[in-house]
Design a protein around this motif. Structure first.
Motif, short mmCIF file in Angstrom:
data_model
loop_
_atom_site.label_atom_id
_atom_site.label_comp_id
_atom_site.label_asym_id
_atom_site.label_seq_id
_atom_site.Cartn_x
_atom_site.Cartn_y
_atom_site.Cartn_z
N VAL A 1 134.37 -46.89 55.65
CA VAL A 1 134.95 -45.61 55.23
C VAL A 1 136.32 -45.89 54.63
N GLY A 2 136.48 -45.58 53.34
CA GLY A 2 137.75 -45.82 52.67
C GLY A 2 138.16 -44.61 51.86
N ARG A 3 139.06 -44.83 50.94
CA ARG A 3 139.62 -43.75 50.13
C ARG A 3 139.80 -44.21 48.69
N VAL A 4 139.79 -43.26 47.80
CA VAL A 4 140.22 -43.55 46.43
C VAL A 4 141.75 -43.58 46.40
N LEU A 5 142.30 -44.66 45.86
CA LEU A 5 143.75 -44.81 45.80
C LEU A 5 144.32 -44.37 44.47
N TYR A 6 143.54 -44.55 43.41
CA TYR A 6 144.13 -44.44 42.09
C TYR A 6 143.03 -44.28 41.06
N ALA A 7 143.24 -43.37 40.12
CA ALA A 7 142.32 -43.25 38.99
C ALA A 7 143.05 -43.77 37.76
N ASP A 8 142.48 -44.77 37.10
CA ASP A 8 143.21 -45.35 35.97
C ASP A 8 142.88 -44.61 34.67
N ARG A 9 143.47 -45.06 33.57
CA ARG A 9 143.34 -44.40 32.28
C ARG A 9 141.89 -44.26 31.81
N PHE A 10 141.03 -45.19 32.25
CA PHE A 10 139.63 -45.17 31.85
C PHE A 10 138.80 -44.25 32.76
N GLY A 11 139.45 -43.72 33.82
CA GLY A 11 138.70 -42.92 34.79
C GLY A 11 138.04 -43.78 35.86
N ASN A 12 138.34 -45.07 35.90
CA ASN A 12 137.88 -45.92 37.00
C ASN A 12 138.60 -45.51 38.28
N LEU A 13 137.86 -45.43 39.37
CA LEU A 13 138.43 -45.02 40.66
C LEU A 13 138.62 -46.26 41.52
N ILE A 14 139.88 -46.62 41.75
CA ILE A 14 140.18 -47.80 42.56
C ILE A 14 140.30 -47.37 44.01
N THR A 15 139.52 -48.00 44.89
CA THR A 15 139.54 -47.63 46.31
C THR A 15 140.44 -48.59 47.09
N ASN A 16 140.62 -48.28 48.37
CA ASN A 16 141.40 -49.19 49.23
C ASN A 16 140.51 -50.20 49.96
N ILE A 17 139.26 -50.36 49.50
CA ILE A 17 138.31 -51.25 50.18
C ILE A 17 138.31 -52.63 49.52
#
Lengths: 293, 293, 293
Positions: free
Chosen positions: A173-189
């Motif tokens: 179970v993690g979280r989305v940390l950041y959405a970049d310019r391309f709309g990629n969702l970077i998680t904390n996993i």
């Protein structure tokens, strides 16, 4: 340690005279300083995003780089301005949490409060301390002035709570940390957590749940699926990322920073979590996995 | 050939940590490199636009400039990374067609495939080869490492079909190549083709057709007509441009890259094509006019 | 006077090949020039905004800086190109008023018209004189060519009317000059005028009227009020600014550049102007207060 690179990050945008003023102040004090822009397009006042961006690129810079981070919603209040010195770098920033993620990755940090007016501009405003205090200090530091000069040592600094992913009952179970310019969702996993999940479950494949949707495709690169299709993969920071090929996962999923992400192990690639869930025979013990995002 | 300028173009935008990571990697390897931003605001994955932007400015740069072009939708796949060397310049880019327009303008190109891991970062991701492979190679190259070092010679590279304008029956048929920030529509029709049309028809004036509209004003500069009015003119690249004074021709005409543009010669400025058409006595032979956009 | 810094401001945006072309031209002529971006995001053709941005940051730059200002709606027409030399700086710009605010702050200005083709690019377009004339001149100037070389002295230049605030019957009447990226509204009212108002009225507190609303909170910094609340304060330029904490005053008030702002003195902080108005016993003489914004 040479100190001529100044990495500049602000939420000032690039439309106004703010960033130019910083550049002018630095050039005026130390014409040899190399100003390197990190970004000036942090969302106004978004301390968490600024902290993440800095954490994601600072290690690539030369030793001695001075990072000047001006995301400062309480400028002019009694909040302090800090100079943090690590083995390789300097960081100048308001004491508002923006250094949280970087300083968690570093040990042996020397912290100072910027106080010595000798290194500020002669006229001080209350609303632009980046120009009047922080930029001049960065410039003098880059010119070789010793960090002792700028103010007294301090030990406390504001930091925000860092959300860590958990591995629990065969599920990450993690979280989305950041959405970049391309709309990629970077998680904390982190990638390493997938291996722990494989070890615990004996299963090789994964399904990712986010925003009420299941994503089955686990790829090696963005172009591993058809155009527009969702996938997840290990991104360039070693963290799990959710992407859509040549499209925006953020928009497709209507998912933002902070939203929950779950990864379960499954027997065969492409099978659904729900089918698998019934067969789960996972230990009930809760493993906390500490990663600095 | 001095090699200290690195011209950087990406579709990364300036909001995230991507461009900063590139700058950090380069500065870390060669602190003396001069990074010059071309743009980071290419539309995501728009290889054709990137190719056009590069083609439109590279010749103004000093000899020895290394152009690092990271518009790379298939990053991490089996697509190769190229190092192209011309008489004056170096180009590092994924082999996806982004160098098409530049390499058509150059002769004596030496092409290599970037392969030598010695010049990559020690840890490689699959999703950010710009940071892990291309930027370090640019930095080492700028430091004087010979291009032989980076990988074997190759002769093939991906290129896209370049649309060329045609002169046919007293009419130039071309395309819109690019809409700039002002909404000016840059076509693939070179100024010289207007002269050919004049020679062929014996007529001095022109009417331009685009998006179902006729434009009669052929000016020398943007301010040659009333505010808001459409005109066409020879733009700064020597190509015919459609503009609206202090306004956006693209928005006014609802015309985009790729849309057809036709220019006919007429007797008097301001007369319509339709009236003229009936009087046409043009040869039927089709002249193909090869211009690299 | 060293002359190696070139401060670059345009309305070209950063999406196209325009700014890159300027950078290339300069680097090609003088590889040692330090190009410092002021901004490239001036609204297209907005000469007043460009003038304000320049005026708000130029004094922070090192002596000898050459400011290259390309906001040029009438490019290619008969409008002249100017080189202005002050005690500390050089300014290269079209003669369209964009230097108005800077040149009002300077005395002993030497003005020249850029005419000497020797310092232009060999091929001249009609639509990109920034690239073909202004950038090369900036580069040659930064290389040490004497300003005499570039063209004859001239004395006239276009300037726009500068709106000045007035103090009249116990009331300051000014204007919004600029809305920044945060939505802060910068007025043309200097801090010193508040003191004059206090002296004249004997009252300590102020109420600001703008867009049909009264603002009572007069703070020292943006965070002096609750999140979202409107306040006014002395901004970093020494001018009165209207802000909303971590929010956009411009959006909240639907106020833009040019809109009127009135400040009245009141007995107690937070009391309304209307109540106070009746008690006014102010002299009827009109005081004109000349400030260059």
């Amino acid at each position: 340690m040479e100190q001529s690179f100044i990495g500049l990050m602000t939420d000032f945008g690039e439309d106004d005279f703010f960033v130019a003023s910083l550049r002018g102040v630095i050039a005026n004090i130390n014409p040899s300083a190399h100003i390197v822009d990190i970004t000036h397009r942090v969302s106004p006042f978004d301390i968490a995003a600024a902290s993440f961006i800095l954490r994601s690129c600072y290690k690539y810079f030369p030793a001695g780089t001075i990072f000047l981070i001006i995301v400062d919603p309480t400028v002019g209040s009694s909040r302090r301005i800090l100079l943090a010195e690590t083995k390789r770098y300097f960081f100048i920033a308001p004491d508002n949490g923006v250094l949280s993620l970087v300083l968690e990755e570093e040990n042996r940090i020397r912290l100072r409060e910027l106080k010595n007016k000798k290194y500020f501009l002669p006229e001080l405003s209350r609303t632009f301390e980046g120009r009047d205090k922080m930029a001049p200090v960065a410039a003098w530091l880059s010119k070789g002035v010793s960090s002792n000069e700028f103010g007294p040592l301090t030990s406390e600094y504001k930091r925000f709570h860092v959300q860590r992913p958990e591995l629990e009952e065969g599920e990450i179970v993690g979280r989305v940390l950041y959405a970049d310019r391309f709309g990629n969702l970077i998680t904390n996993i982190p990638e390493s957590m997938l291996k722990l999940l494989q070890n615990e479950t004996g299963l090789e494949s994964f399904v990712l749940n986010v925003g009420g949707k299941e994503i089955f495709a686990f790829g090696e690169c963005y172009s591993g699926v058809e155009r527009g299709m969702l996938l997840f993969l290990v991104g360039s920071l070693g963290l799990i990322e959710i992407a859509a090929r040549e499209s925006s996962a953020s928009r497709k999923l209507k998912v933002l920073s902070g939203d929950e992400v779950r990864i379960v192990a499954v027997e065969r690639p492409g099978t659904s979590e729900s089918k698998q869930k019934r067969q789960k025979r996972f230990s009930r013990k809760k493993i906390r996995f500490y990663v600095f995002i």
